[in-house]
Each structure stands twice: as structure tokens, then as C-alpha cells.
Design a protein around this motif. Structure first.
Motif, PDB file in Angstrom:
ATOM      1  N   ARG A   1       0.921  -1.200  -0.044  1.00  0.00           N
ATOM      2  CA  ARG A   1       0.012  -0.096   0.040  1.00  0.00           C
ATOM      3  C   ARG A   1       0.848   1.276   0.020  1.00  0.00           C
ATOM      4  N   ARG A   2       1.793   1.107  -0.885  1.00  0.00           N
ATOM      5  CA  ARG A   2       3.002   2.406  -0.912  1.00  0.00           C
ATOM      6  C   ARG A   2       3.829   1.989  -2.004  1.00  0.00           C
TER       7      ARG A   2
ATOM      8  N   ARG B   1      -4.300   6.029 -12.154  1.00  0.00           N
ATOM      9  CA  ARG B   1      -5.783   5.918 -11.709  1.00  0.00           C
ATOM     10  C   ARG B   1      -6.006   4.456 -11.153  1.00  0.00           C
ATOM     11  N   GLU B   2      -5.283   3.425 -11.748  1.00  0.00           N
ATOM     12  CA  GLU B   2      -5.551   2.121 -11.200  1.00  0.00           C
ATOM     13  C   GLU B   2      -4.863   1.955  -9.619  1.00  0.00           C
TER      14      GLU B   2
ATOM     15  N   GLY C   1      -3.660   4.452  -7.366  1.00  0.00           N
ATOM     16  CA  GLY C   1      -3.780   5.735  -6.611  1.00  0.00           C
ATOM     17  C   GLY C   1      -4.550   5.079  -5.185  1.00  0.00           C
ATOM     18  N   THR C   2      -5.400   4.400  -5.143  1.00  0.00           N
ATOM     19  CA  THR C   2      -5.940   4.133  -3.865  1.00  0.00           C
ATOM     20  C   THR C   2      -5.469   3.105  -2.965  1.00  0.00           C
ATOM     21  N   ARG C   3      -4.207   2.565  -3.723  1.00  0.00           N
ATOM     22  CA  ARG C   3      -3.242   1.683  -2.654  1.00  0.00           C
ATOM     23  C   ARG C   3      -2.056   2.664  -2.249  1.00  0.00           C
ATOM     24  N   GLY C   4      -2.022   3.897  -2.421  1.00  0.00           N
ATOM     25  CA  GLY C   4      -0.826   4.525  -1.959  1.00  0.00           C
ATOM     26  C   GLY C   4       0.148   4.714  -3.095  1.00  0.00           C
TER      27      GLY C   4
ATOM     28  N   THR D   1       2.108   6.092  -6.388  1.00  0.00           N
ATOM     29  CA  THR D   1       1.965   7.283  -7.327  1.00  0.00           C
ATOM     30  C   THR D   1       2.637   6.828  -8.710  1.00  0.00           C
TER      31      THR D   1
ATOM     32  N   TYR E   1       1.278  13.874  -2.990  1.00  0.00           N
ATOM     33  CA  TYR E   1      -0.146  14.116  -3.615  1.00  0.00           C
ATOM     34  C   TYR E   1      -0.029  14.487  -4.960  1.00  0.00           C
TER      35      TYR E   1
END
Length: 239
Positions: free
Chosen positions: A123-124, A161-162, A164-167, A169, A223
Motif C-alpha cells: 500500500r505504498r 488511476r488504477e 492511486g487508492t493503494r498509495g 503514485t 499528492y
């Protein structure tokens, strides 16, 4: 915190400058090279050098396994490996086109997919793709190279986009004229023609590109994702 950083095509030019920047910041850096002996510069920097041709999926898997065994899962991936096969369109063989696309686009797909597997679980993660101002501007004699570098923008934004929710970039750095072995093949007239279109009137140092890469991999850029950061002295403004 020291992170596991992998730079593909890190044995010279921009890739080596990027590896140096991360190593000097205290990260655990691995770099790939395609053939021959491990680059002396990698040893001097304390980097792990692994052989890897990004056009070969088995070599990509083997390289990641070696990096993970030494430094742990890759937390920062810099996809820099690339080639040119410059020809005018009407003289360009199909192989000139497909070879460039396989290395510069499909090769990036291979390493990003492999790195993303571990990043998603953790998750990063930071992914930075090295594109080119040529991919935004186009260049006579470089239809294959420009197409490959332009492709990285759409690829990066889809990955952003795929994941991003998993941290994770994913960003792009687009250098212009950089003083490397790749640009030394240009003669004085060709170089002057390019620099004449650059508002700052000079080429970039590899370290200046490396600084942009390090920024996008830093917490300060947590961000920022799906961005294209030009390091081109203003050459590609507006594109």
C-alpha cells in the motif's frame, strides 16, 4: 528511511545520475544494465548492479528476484531503460519501429507490472517513468522514439488511476536535450538547431533530471500522480 530503489538502464547518463542521487540520499539502490561487466560506477556508488534486458520477461523476473533478495521489495521504481533507432519514416524498417517500442514501452510495462505487485500489497510505492520532450513535440527522424515516449504518458496516467487508492503514485519526467552519450552523436549543427529552440539556451545536466525524479519519489510529492514534469529548459512549453 532508506528505501529499496530500482533504476532500469542505470549504468550511464540519466539513469546513472538518478542512481547516484538516490544512493547519496541513503537509499538502497539497484540498477540494471543489459550486457557486459557490472558498471564500475555502480560499484563506486555502492549500488547493486543486475543484468536485465527489459525486452525479456524472464530476465525482468530474475532481476527483481535478485533485487528483492538483497534490498527487499522495490519501493521506488525508475523506468529509464530505452533505445533509439533514428531513421526518416520512409527509410525506417519495421524492425526499427518494433525494437524501439518493445524496449521503451513494453519493457516499461514489464517492470512496472512486476514492481506494482509488491507495491499494491504494501500500500505504498513510487513509480517514475523517463519519457522525453520529443514525445510531446515530435521530431523528424524519430517517429519511433517519439511514439514510444508519448505512449508513456497515457500508460502512466492509467497506472496512476488504477493504483492511486493503494498509495502508489506514477509520474513522468520528460527531459529535453541532456548532455549524455545519447546526445553526443549529434553534430554541432544539429545540437545548435535544438538549443536554438530552448529558452534557457543550454542542455540539461543529468543531475538536473535526477533531481526532478527524486522529488517525485519523495514524501513532498505524495499528492502528485499522473503528472508530466518537463526538464527541458522550456523547449516543450505548451505541450
Amino acid at each position: 528511511m532508506s528505501r529499496s530503489v530500482l533504476v532500469t538502464g542505470g549504468n550511464r547518463g540519466i539513469g546513472l545520475a538518478v542512481a547516484r542521487a538516490f544512493a547519496q540520499a541513503g537509499d538502497k539502490v539497484s540498477l540494471t544494465y543489459r550486457t557486459g561487466e557490472p558498471p564500475r560506477a555502480a560499484t563506486d556508488l555502492g549500488c547493486l548492479a543486475v543484468t536485465c534486458d527489459v525486452t525479456d520477461s524472464a530476465q525482468v523476473e530474475r532481476a527483481f528476484n535478485e533485487v528483492e533478495a538483497a534490498h527487499g521489495p522495490v519501493e521506488v521504481l525508475v523506468a529509464n531503460a530505452g533505445i533509439t533507432r533514428d531513421r526518416l519514416l520512409l527509410r525506417m524498417a519495421e524492425k526499427d519501429f518494433t525494437d524501439v517500442m518493445d524496449t521503451n514501452v513494453t519493457g516499461v510495462f514489464r517492470v512496472v507490472k512486476r514492481a506494482a505487485e509488491e507495491m499494491v500489497d504494501a500500500r505504498r510505492g513510487r513509480i517514475v517513468l523517463i519519457s522525453s520532450a520529443v514525445g510531446l513535440l515530435g521530431a523528424a527522424g524519430q517517429a519511433n522514439y517519439a511514439a514510444s515516449k508519448a505512449s508513456l504518458v497515457g500508460f502512466a496516467r492509467s497506472v496512476a488511476r488504477e493504483l492511486g487508492t493503494r498509495g502508489v503514485t506514477c509520474n513522468v519526467v520528460a527531459p529535453g536535450m541532456v548532455d549524455t552519450d545519447m546526445t553526443k552523436v549529434l553534430d554541432g549543427k544539429q545540437r545548435a538547431a535544438v538549443l536554438g529552440k530552448v529558452p534557457l539556451g543550454r542542455g540539461a545536466e543529468p543531475a538536473e533530471v535526477a533531481a526532478a525524479v527524486r522529488y517525485l519519489a519523495s514524501e513532498d510529492a505524495a499528492y502528485i500522480t499522473g503528472a508530466v514534469l518537463p526538464v527541458d529548459g522550456g523547449w516543450g512549453m505548451g505541450h
